[in-house]
Design a protein around this motif. Sequence first.
Motif, PDB file in Angstrom:
ATOM      1  N   GLY A 124       0.795  -1.219   0.000  1.00 24.15           N
ATOM      2  CA  GLY A 124       0.000   0.000   0.000  1.00 24.15           C
ATOM      3  C   GLY A 124       0.828   1.271   0.000  1.00 24.15           C
ATOM      4  N   SER A 151      -9.353   3.632  -1.868  1.00 25.20           N
ATOM      5  CA  SER A 151      -8.376   2.924  -2.691  1.00 25.20           C
ATOM      6  C   SER A 151      -8.159   3.706  -3.984  1.00 25.20           C
ATOM      7  CB  SER A 151      -8.847   1.500  -2.996  1.00 25.20           C
ATOM      8  OG  SER A 151     -10.041   1.538  -3.735  1.00 25.20           O
ATOM      9  N   GLN A 156      -5.380  -1.041  -2.336  1.00 23.41           N
ATOM     10  CA  GLN A 156      -6.538  -1.026  -1.439  1.00 23.41           C
ATOM     11  C   GLN A 156      -6.407  -0.061  -0.263  1.00 23.41           C
ATOM     12  OE1 GLN A 156      -9.387  -2.509  -2.297  1.00 23.41           O
ATOM     13  NE2 GLN A 156      -8.262  -2.958  -4.164  1.00 23.41           N
ATOM     14  N   HIS A 157      -5.249   0.007   0.358  1.00 23.31           N
ATOM     15  CA  HIS A 157      -5.057   0.858   1.535  1.00 23.31           C
ATOM     16  C   HIS A 157      -3.803   1.710   1.342  1.00 23.31           C
ATOM     17  CE1 HIS A 157      -8.186  -1.447   3.519  1.00 23.31           C
ATOM     18  NE2 HIS A 157      -7.561  -2.549   3.138  1.00 23.31           N
TER      19      HIS A 157
END
Length: 181
Positions: A124, A151, A156-157
Motif C-alpha cells: 500500500g 483505494s 486497497q489501503h
Amino acid sequence: IALIISSFIMNQQKTFLGNYDLGYEDEQVLVVPTQYQRDQRLQSAQMLRFFQQKLSQTPSVEHVAGATYSFTRGNAVGVIKHEKSGDPVFIYDYQVDRNYISTLGIDLIAGSNFSSSTDGESSGAIIVNEAFLKSLDIPMEDAIGLPLAQSISNIQHPKIIGVVKDYHYKDLRRAIGPMML
C-alpha cells in the motif's frame, strides 16, 4: 525568407527543449518496453527481472529500474474523490521499483523511497508528487504516513511514504497533474 524564418524558429525550439528542466535526468536513459498487454503483467515482470539481471552485470550500465509504463508513452489512471468537495480527482499511476527515483534523478523532497518491504501493491506504500498533495489539499507536513481513506487504482489501503518534486511525466503541452508511484 520563409526558409530563414523557419530555420530560426526551429533553432529556438531546439534550444528551448535542450535547456528545459524536465525534473529528471534524461541523458543516457534507455527505455525498453516489456509490457505488451495489460494481461501480460507476469511475463512483463519476468522480462524486467531478466533485463535487470543481465544489465546489472554490464560494467558500463550504472542503474537499472523498472516501471509499468514509460512516461509520455502510457499510464494507468486512478480516481479518488476530494474529501471536502466530493469532486473526482484523476491520479496518474506508475508502478515502479525502488531504483526508479534514483535512476532518473527525481528529487525526493519528503519521506522515503521504496524499500524491499514496501515494493509492490500489497504494502500500500505510495510516493506522490506535489501536484497530488495540492489537488487533494494535503499540507506537505501532514503527507508522510498519511493513510488515504479510499483505494486508488488497484491499491486497497494506500499510505503516503514519500513526496517527489513535480516532474514532466507527460508531454510538455500538459500541465503536471497529480501522480503516484
